[in-house]
Design an enzyme around this catalytic site. Structure first.
Site, PDB file in Angstrom:
ATOM      1  N   THR A  57       0.821  -1.216   0.000  1.00 36.04           N
ATOM      2  CA  THR A  57       0.000   0.000   0.000  1.00 36.04           C
ATOM      3  C   THR A  57       0.851   1.261   0.000  1.00 36.04           C
ATOM      4  O   THR A  57       0.449   2.303  -0.523  1.00 36.04           O
ATOM      5  CB  THR A  57      -0.937  -0.015   1.228  1.00 36.04           C
ATOM      6  OG1 THR A  57      -1.802  -1.128   1.090  1.00 36.04           O
ATOM      7  CG2 THR A  57      -1.766   1.246   1.328  1.00 36.04           C
ATOM      8  N   SER A 104       2.084  -7.719  -0.403  1.00 35.70           N
ATOM      9  CA  SER A 104       2.923  -8.598   0.425  1.00 35.70           C
ATOM     10  C   SER A 104       2.291  -9.962   0.665  1.00 35.70           C
ATOM     11  O   SER A 104       2.969 -10.900   1.072  1.00 35.70           O
ATOM     12  CB  SER A 104       3.265  -7.924   1.750  1.00 35.70           C
ATOM     13  OG  SER A 104       2.129  -7.819   2.568  1.00 35.70           O
ATOM     14  N   THR A 137       1.728  -4.235   4.254  1.00 34.85           N
ATOM     15  CA  THR A 137       1.601  -4.446   5.704  1.00 34.85           C
ATOM     16  C   THR A 137       1.109  -5.854   6.074  1.00 34.85           C
ATOM     17  O   THR A 137       1.309  -6.291   7.200  1.00 34.85           O
ATOM     18  CB  THR A 137       0.627  -3.418   6.316  1.00 34.85           C
ATOM     19  OG1 THR A 137      -0.636  -3.529   5.656  1.00 34.85           O
ATOM     20  CG2 THR A 137       1.162  -2.008   6.195  1.00 34.85           C
ATOM     21  N   ASP A 138       0.493  -6.545   5.093  1.00 33.06           N
ATOM     22  CA  ASP A 138      -0.137  -7.827   5.442  1.00 33.06           C
ATOM     23  C   ASP A 138       0.844  -8.861   5.984  1.00 33.06           C
ATOM     24  O   ASP A 138       0.474  -9.673   6.844  1.00 33.06           O
ATOM     25  CB  ASP A 138      -0.853  -8.420   4.211  1.00 33.06           C
ATOM     26  CG  ASP A 138      -2.071  -7.601   3.813  1.00 33.06           C
ATOM     27  OD1 ASP A 138      -2.429  -6.665   4.563  1.00 33.06           O
ATOM     28  OD2 ASP A 138      -2.652  -7.881   2.755  1.00 33.06           O
ATOM     29  N   LYS A 210       0.134  -7.551  12.637  1.00 31.58           N
ATOM     30  CA  LYS A 210      -0.948  -6.669  12.178  1.00 31.58           C
ATOM     31  C   LYS A 210      -2.245  -7.120  12.838  1.00 31.58           C
ATOM     32  O   LYS A 210      -2.584  -8.307  12.810  1.00 31.58           O
ATOM     33  CB  LYS A 210      -1.048  -6.762  10.647  1.00 31.58           C
ATOM     34  CG  LYS A 210      -2.039  -5.801  10.038  1.00 31.58           C
ATOM     35  CD  LYS A 210      -2.005  -5.862   8.513  1.00 31.58           C
ATOM     36  CE  LYS A 210      -2.985  -4.872   7.927  1.00 31.58           C
ATOM     37  NZ  LYS A 210      -2.954  -4.847   6.456  1.00 31.58           N
ATOM     38  N   GLU A 330      -2.599 -29.266  27.225  1.00 34.24           N
ATOM     39  CA  GLU A 330      -3.824 -29.669  26.520  1.00 34.24           C
ATOM     40  C   GLU A 330      -3.684 -31.028  25.838  1.00 34.24           C
ATOM     41  O   GLU A 330      -4.684 -31.693  25.563  1.00 34.24           O
ATOM     42  CB  GLU A 330      -4.197 -28.615  25.473  1.00 34.24           C
ATOM     43  CG  GLU A 330      -4.747 -27.329  26.064  1.00 34.24           C
ATOM     44  CD  GLU A 330      -6.196 -27.471  26.475  1.00 34.24           C
ATOM     45  OE1 GLU A 330      -6.809 -28.515  26.197  1.00 34.24           O
ATOM     46  OE2 GLU A 330      -6.720 -26.532  27.109  1.00 34.24           O
TER      47      GLU A 330
HETATM   48  N1  ASP Z   1      -2.389  -6.038   0.666  1.00 37.76           N
HETATM   49  C1  ASP Z   1      -1.448  -4.997   0.948  1.00 37.76           C
HETATM   50  C2  ASP Z   1      -0.077  -5.634   1.137  1.00 37.76           C
HETATM   51  O1  ASP Z   1       0.189  -6.255   2.136  1.00 37.76           O
HETATM   52  C3  ASP Z   1      -1.869  -4.213   2.131  1.00 37.76           C
HETATM   53  C4  ASP Z   1      -0.909  -3.178   2.632  1.00 37.76           C
HETATM   54  O2  ASP Z   1       0.201  -2.985   2.171  1.00 37.76           O
HETATM   55  O3  ASP Z   1      -1.300  -2.465   3.590  1.00 37.76           O
HETATM   56  O4  ASP Z   1       0.726  -5.512   0.262  1.00 37.76           O
END
Ligand code: ASP
Length: 373
Positions: A57, A104, A137-138, A210, A330
């Protein structure tokens, strides 16, 4: 020339002091100087930072400024992203390098290895002081944990992303990138492992995860961030306790392939066929993202035991998002020859198990590794 020599000595002293005494100097040094005094040595000590672009992103663009969550990721080249934050050139000498242009979620073992090897190459260059990786971010939490375990350098490596594309109202990428360069340039970031910087916070790559699909305040570490970045200052408050980078048994330069490790997610009515599919697809280990403290439904015990009988390692992890999984609580792990995670989330346990399996297939040794890193 004389002035340069004096400033270099000063910077060396500051570096030595910060390495030996930790966070206190980050706060004391700037506040003890007037703004003019503070900026002069900072200019002279400008670090050389390579910014590697991989997409996400932070390289995204939306159709309208109100598109904060619906947009196309991985379209803006890294050089253009850097050019859009001219303030960066005041704090570091930066150079962009595009390694990928992907979301990502498309990272796989091959891409992870390629990225790691390139970072390693750059870190060996004497004129490179630190690396920033722009990343979706993923899966920052997987990439940063992997680099944290495999890079062999004390130089700062910072993974950064953004939750909103640069075209959006309230875009967070510019400040996140500025902060990431600041952290990568700081002598205090040396020897702290791979870091993730977003939303004014510095996290260790080991812990960061995240936790929200769209908010800018999405990255969390169960024990809190290592520090903050605020008003151009890097403030550390904690140190990573687990071995990383130069202290681990893996070297990215020597890794050419990672063994297949599957994650099977538990839920009410989970289908045992997921375990069989993982085995058929060549998994050498299955991380079972179990409920609670790694509990396993009665109808799932036999399929997992059968997979173990075929030589596949079984790791009980937890889908709760935090907490340690207790061995033999467990489930009778000793009896079944199963493993448990420490507090690693299933996706992080997947990375660690893949690395661990490059060293040993002995379950006692594997358990030690899961508890160590
Ligand atoms: N789907 C995107 C990624 O991980 C989301 C992001 O970058 O926030 O590349």
């Amino acid at each position: 020339m004389k002035r340069f020599a004096r400033l270099t000595t000063l910077s060396t002293l500051l570096l030595a002091a910060s390495l030996t005494t930790g966070a206190a100097h980050a706060q004391l040094a700037p506040s003890a100087a007037t703004p003019a005094q503070a900026s002069a040595p900072a200019e002279a000590r400008k670090a050389n930072i390579v910014i590697i672009g991989t997409g996400g992103t932070i390289a995204g663009a939306g159709a309208a400024a109100t598109n904060t969550a619906a947009y196309q990721s991985a379209v803006v080249p890294v050089d253009k992203i850097i050019a859009s934050v001219p303030e960066i050139s005041k704090i570091a000498n930066v150079k962009g390098e595009q390694v990928f242009q992907i979301g990502s979620e498309s990272f796989n073992n091959e891409r992870l290895l390629k990225l790691g090897k390139r970072v390693s190459e750059l870190l060996k260059q004497p004129d490179v002081d630190g690396i920033v990786i722009t990343h979706g971010t993923d899966t920052i939490e997987e990439t940063s944990y992997f680099l944290n375990l495999t890079l062999k350098s004390d130089k700062p490596v910072v993974v950064v992303g953004s939750m909103r594309p640069g075209t959006a109202l309230g875009a967070d990428g510019a400040l996140n990138l500025y902060d990431a360069v600041l952290v990568a340039s700081s002598p205090e970031s040396r020897g702290k492992g791979t870091l993730a910087v977003l939303n004014d916070e510095i996290h260790t790559g080991r812990d960061v995860t995240k936790t929200n699909t769209f908010k800018t305040e999405t990255f969390r570490s169960p024990f809190g961030p290592l520090g903050y970045v605020v008003e151009g200052r890097t403030l550390y408050f904690r140190l990573p306790a687990r071995p990383h980078t130069t202290q681990t048994e893996w070297d990215i330069d020597k890794l050419d392939k990672l063994p297949e490790v599957a994650v099977v997610y538990a839920y009410g009515n989970v289908n045992p066929g997921a375990v069989d599919a993982a085995v058929k697809n060549g998994a050498k280990a299955i991380v079972y993202a179990a409920t609670g403290n790694g509990s396993v439904g009665d109808y799932m015990v036999e399929p997992l035991k059968a997979a173990r009988a075929k030589g596949v390692q079984i790791v009980r992890a937890s889908r709760t998002g935090s907490g340690v999984v207790i061995r033999n609580a467990e489930q009778p792990d000793d009896k079944y020859d199963w493993l448990v995670t420490d507090d690693q989330l299933p996706q992080k346990a997947r990375i660690l198990m893949a690395l661990a399996l490059t060293k040993t297939s002995d379950s006692k040794e594997l358990q030690k590794i899961l508890w160590k890193y």
